[in-house]
Structure formats: C-alpha cells, structure tokens
Design an enzyme around this catalytic site. Sequence first.
Site, PDB file in Angstrom:
ATOM      1  N   ASN A 212       0.975  -1.452   0.055  1.00 54.51           N
ATOM      2  CA  ASN A 212      -0.012  -0.306  -0.020  1.00 54.51           C
ATOM      3  C   ASN A 212       0.171   0.996  -0.523  1.00 54.51           C
ATOM      4  O   ASN A 212       2.235   1.143  -0.051  1.00 54.51           O
ATOM      5  CB  ASN A 212      -1.255  -0.457   1.235  1.00 54.51           C
ATOM      6  CG  ASN A 212      -0.264   0.131   3.225  1.00 54.51           C
ATOM      7  OD1 ASN A 212       0.456   1.195   2.853  1.00 54.51           O
ATOM      8  ND2 ASN A 212       0.071  -0.639   3.277  1.00 54.51           N
ATOM      9  N   LYS A 291       8.897 -17.681  -9.669  1.00 51.97           N
ATOM     10  CA  LYS A 291       7.586 -16.679 -10.538  1.00 51.97           C
ATOM     11  C   LYS A 291       6.520 -17.322 -11.345  1.00 51.97           C
ATOM     12  O   LYS A 291       6.859 -17.806 -12.442  1.00 51.97           O
ATOM     13  CB  LYS A 291       9.000 -16.305 -11.318  1.00 51.97           C
ATOM     14  CG  LYS A 291       8.285 -14.906 -12.260  1.00 51.97           C
ATOM     15  CD  LYS A 291       9.604 -14.318 -13.236  1.00 51.97           C
ATOM     16  CE  LYS A 291       8.692 -12.567 -13.569  1.00 51.97           C
ATOM     17  NZ  LYS A 291       9.249 -12.593 -14.523  1.00 51.97           N
ATOM     18  N   PHE A 325      -4.306   4.019  14.406  1.00 52.50           N
ATOM     19  CA  PHE A 325      -4.846   4.699  13.738  1.00 52.50           C
ATOM     20  C   PHE A 325      -5.713   3.938  13.015  1.00 52.50           C
ATOM     21  O   PHE A 325      -6.240   3.352  12.739  1.00 52.50           O
ATOM     22  CB  PHE A 325      -3.640   4.836  12.746  1.00 52.50           C
ATOM     23  CG  PHE A 325      -2.784   6.364  12.955  1.00 52.50           C
ATOM     24  CD1 PHE A 325      -1.914   6.346  14.470  1.00 52.50           C
ATOM     25  CD2 PHE A 325      -2.502   7.445  12.355  1.00 52.50           C
ATOM     26  CE1 PHE A 325      -1.467   7.097  14.710  1.00 52.50           C
ATOM     27  CE2 PHE A 325      -1.946   8.358  12.770  1.00 52.50           C
ATOM     28  CZ  PHE A 325      -1.091   8.579  14.755  1.00 52.50           C
ATOM     29  N   LYS A 343     -12.242  -2.519  18.217  1.00 56.01           N
ATOM     30  CA  LYS A 343     -10.327  -2.638  18.382  1.00 56.01           C
ATOM     31  C   LYS A 343     -10.475  -2.547  20.249  1.00 56.01           C
ATOM     32  O   LYS A 343      -9.265  -3.442  21.045  1.00 56.01           O
ATOM     33  CB  LYS A 343      -9.498  -1.733  17.927  1.00 56.01           C
ATOM     34  CG  LYS A 343      -9.790  -2.688  16.480  1.00 56.01           C
ATOM     35  CD  LYS A 343      -8.507  -2.119  15.827  1.00 56.01           C
ATOM     36  CE  LYS A 343      -8.840  -2.094  13.693  1.00 56.01           C
ATOM     37  NZ  LYS A 343      -7.576  -2.403  13.009  1.00 56.01           N
TER      38      LYS A 343
HETATM   39  N1  CTP Z   1      -3.872  -3.033  12.232  1.00 56.37           N
HETATM   40  C1  CTP Z   1      -2.989  -4.013  12.688  1.00 56.37           C
HETATM   41  N2  CTP Z   1      -3.523  -5.088  12.499  1.00 56.37           N
HETATM   42  C2  CTP Z   1      -4.193  -5.071  10.908  1.00 56.37           C
HETATM   43  C3  CTP Z   1      -4.574  -4.527  10.795  1.00 56.37           C
HETATM   44  C4  CTP Z   1      -4.866  -3.123  10.913  1.00 56.37           C
HETATM   45  O1  CTP Z   1      -2.507  -3.646  13.744  1.00 56.37           O
HETATM   46  N3  CTP Z   1      -3.675  -6.353  10.921  1.00 56.37           N
HETATM   47  C5  CTP Z   1      -4.014  -1.939  13.263  1.00 56.37           C
HETATM   48  C6  CTP Z   1      -3.574  -0.066  12.024  1.00 56.37           C
HETATM   49  O2  CTP Z   1      -1.849  -0.747  12.765  1.00 56.37           O
HETATM   50  C7  CTP Z   1      -4.547   0.963  13.177  1.00 56.37           C
HETATM   51  C8  CTP Z   1      -5.827   0.310  12.615  1.00 56.37           C
HETATM   52  O3  CTP Z   1      -5.395  -1.569  13.439  1.00 56.37           O
HETATM   53  O4  CTP Z   1      -3.785   1.289  13.584  1.00 56.37           O
HETATM   54  C9  CTP Z   1      -7.065   0.734  11.714  1.00 56.37           C
HETATM   55  O5  CTP Z   1      -6.511   0.379  11.366  1.00 56.37           O
HETATM   56  P1  CTP Z   1      -7.077  -0.211   9.703  1.00 56.37           P
HETATM   57  O6  CTP Z   1      -6.403  -0.069   8.431  1.00 56.37           O
HETATM   58  O7  CTP Z   1      -8.276   2.040   8.864  1.00 56.37           O
HETATM   59  O8  CTP Z   1      -8.607  -0.796   9.301  1.00 56.37           O
HETATM   60  P2  CTP Z   1      -9.162  -2.106   9.417  1.00 56.37           P
HETATM   61  O9  CTP Z   1      -8.960  -2.825  10.949  1.00 56.37           O
HETATM   62  O10 CTP Z   1      -8.472  -2.868   8.968  1.00 56.37           O
HETATM   63  O11 CTP Z   1     -10.086  -1.949   9.179  1.00 56.37           O
HETATM   64  P3  CTP Z   1     -11.090  -1.844   7.190  1.00 56.37           P
HETATM   65  O12 CTP Z   1      -8.776  -1.406   6.312  1.00 56.37           O
HETATM   66  O13 CTP Z   1     -11.656  -2.368   7.261  1.00 56.37           O
HETATM   67  O14 CTP Z   1     -11.016   0.160   7.462  1.00 56.37           O
END
Ligand code: CTP
Length: 395
Positions: A212, A291, A325, A343
């Site tokens: 990403n 690959k 975040f 969470k």
């Molecule tokens: N996070 C994490 N582990 C994951 C996914 C997310 O620790 N596998 C943490 C991120 O570091 C951030 C928070 O969860 O602090 C929210 O991450 P975000 O990607 O915004 O949310 P998701 O729970 O993944 O939900 P969505 O992608 O559906 O928005």
Amino acid sequence: MQKIKHLVLGITGGIAAYKAAELVRVLVKEGITVQVVMTDAACQFITPITMQALSGRAVHTKMWDASIANGMPHIELSREADAILVAPASADFMAKLVHGNADDLLSTMCLARNCPLLVAPAMNKQMWESPATQRNVAQLLKDGVMMLGPDSGVQACGETGLGRMLEPEDLFAKLLSSLNAELPAKPFAGKRVLITAGPTIEKIDPVRAITNLSSGKMGYSIAEAAIEMGADVTLVSGPTNLAAPDLAKIIAVESGAEMLNAVIANISNQDVFISVAAVADYRVANPSAEKIKKSNASLNIELIPNEDILAKVAAMPHAPFCVGFAAESENLLAQAEEKRQRKNIPLIAANLASEALGKDESTLTLLDDQGIHPLPKSSKSKSARALLNHIAKML
Ligand code: CTP
C-alpha cells in the site's frame, strides 16, 4: 531550581547566526519552546523562514506588528519567556544594550523584559578586545546581564583568537548552569513505547507483492518525538525509505505476519503500543515459490485475512496502553470511533487517507472516551508531539 520551558532567542547580525539554527534544534529537542526574534542585520545572514521551520513558530523581526493583538510585541513576546538569550550578540548590539537603546524589536524587548537576559558574543578578536567592547562587557555584567562565552579559535575572518560564539551544545549547557535551571520534565521518561510503522508487503511470488501507499513518515515522526520526550522506543517497521531515528531499537519486517511476530516478541513490559502501520488486511494464501509465468488465462489469487495486530495486543491480559490509527476515505469520525470500540482501545487518531498517505503534513482528530479532539493541520513531527502529549495525559 527554575524549570526552563520557554525562551526568546534574539539573533543579531553576524556570521555566527548560522549556529543559531543548530541551537534552536538543540533547544526544541530538549522540549523548550523557542520564540525567535531577529534584527534586520541578522536577516542578512540567515532567513526568518529557516528559523521558523526549526522553531515551529512565526519569527518576529519588526516593532510594528499588526498580528499581535495589543500591537506591543516587545511586551507580549517577552512576558511569556523564562529568559531572553541573544545569540549571536554583535558588538553593536551589546553597545545598544549598555545604553538602553530601543530602536528595534529585539533591543526594545531586552529593555522591557522582566526575565533574565543572557548574551553570547560573536565578533572578530580585535573587536572583542577593543576598549569600547570591554567597557560594554563590564557594564553589562554590572547590570546583571549574563555573558556566555565567547570562545577562542579560528574565526570566520581567518584570524585566530577570542570572539567565536560558543558551539550550540556548549551554549545550551552554559545557559542552564547560568540560570541554575533544569529542563522541563520529559513526559515519557522511564516509559517503554512500541510503535509499528510503514506498509507491509505480502508476497505473491518471488518478484511480485501486494502493498500500500504508506510512507512510514507518521510512525517515524512519532518514534522520534517519543524519544525526545524521554521514551525507550522500539520501532517495528515495514519497508520505507526513511532514516531510522537515532536511539530507537529498530526491527525491520516485510509481511503482516512478520510484523505480528515482532510485536508479540517485544510487547512484554511495554507501557504504550502505538499501531501506526498500514498492515495489509489480507495475505496471499499460497505464495508461489517460483515466478508465476504469463498465460492468456485469467489469474486468481486467493487472499486470506491477516490477524489484526492491534486488536490482539489490546486483548492481552496485561495489555499496554493501546493507540490505533484510522485512515479513512469517508465518514472519518464515525468509522474511527467504530474501530476504536471494535478493537477495544482507549485512543484512536483519525485522518483522511487522501490527506495523510505519503504527505509531510497531517490533520489528526483524536477520539477517546471523553470525545473528539481535533488537532490543527501541521507537520507530522508536530502532530506526533501533540498526539504524545495527549497520550501522556491519559496514562
Ligand atoms: N491494524 C493492525 N493489524 C491489522 C490491521 C490493522 O494492527 N492487520 C491496526 C492499524 O495499525 C491501525 C488500526 O488497526 O492502527 C486500524 O487500521 P485500518 O487499516 O484503518 O483498519 P482495519 O481494522 O484494517 O479496517 P478497514 O481496513 O476495514 O478500514
């Protein structure tokens, strides 16, 4: 002992003005807010923009400033200060101080002050040794002005002798001892903080991956600010192009699974966990060892969910204080609050993905049990300090 929290730094015209830039960095790093005031001559040597960027505050150069509510910057700016330090102080400026001249903002502030005044002389050795300067030094000392330096050595003009401005670190040490002052308490002294940062990469085959757009800047800024605030920092980082913050323990990882393992291995005894990383929500079920070759058929890659690191840590029996975040593209506050509750974490920092990913600035909104706390748009370093100050209050 006096705690020194806010300093006015006056810069006058001299080649040593470049050292004032480093001095501001040293002061800010120690948690001191610095209001820079420059004379016209100082602006010939270093720009107010440089000093503004380093101090994080607008620099004042003029007596007549309509942006100061009561129109009296010489009073307004010096009343907030624990001390005024003039560095470098030119021979001319010291002469002005002796006579109580008040024909520019800095000299007027020095005259109108109700706090200690320190000067760090910087000039050619003949100027320093001249009877006029020596008379002025004696008078300033008699008036209670504290003299930091000068140092001796090779001068900008090529001559060697007394008159160099002290180096920034020495100047800072002399400032504290002259004022019999100590630094403001560091809010994270003795605290251990684990931070995740950057993207993860999930391998499809040996040469392809899903990732990403996270740059890691926010997580690295938080790590740097936490170190400045006294924390013992462990930074678990996905791949970034950023320089590792000095003094942090760095653990480099690639995939979400590696990040999870690194966090779990280091989580015991942590006081705070700040999950800034953009962890991939899915990984490739069966990454190919070789690959994958092109063909005309469509290619399906099966993705399976990655474990949620933050939720897992928050659910531990002796969980540290957990901060998440949320980078969203819509319904920012509602989605962030939903995530905070799902969470089970006390605090989440929300921002719009379009305004945050890869950018140098951010606009964070903090959400906790008390409600919504918007922070101003600012550099990621400044946002990081504001976030950490908020965490410090909640601990
Ligand atoms: N996070 C994490 N582990 C994951 C996914 C997310 O620790 N596998 C943490 C991120 O570091 C951030 C928070 O969860 O602090 C929210 O991450 P975000 O990607 O915004 O949310 P998701 O729970 O993944 O939900 P969505 O992608 O559906 O928005």
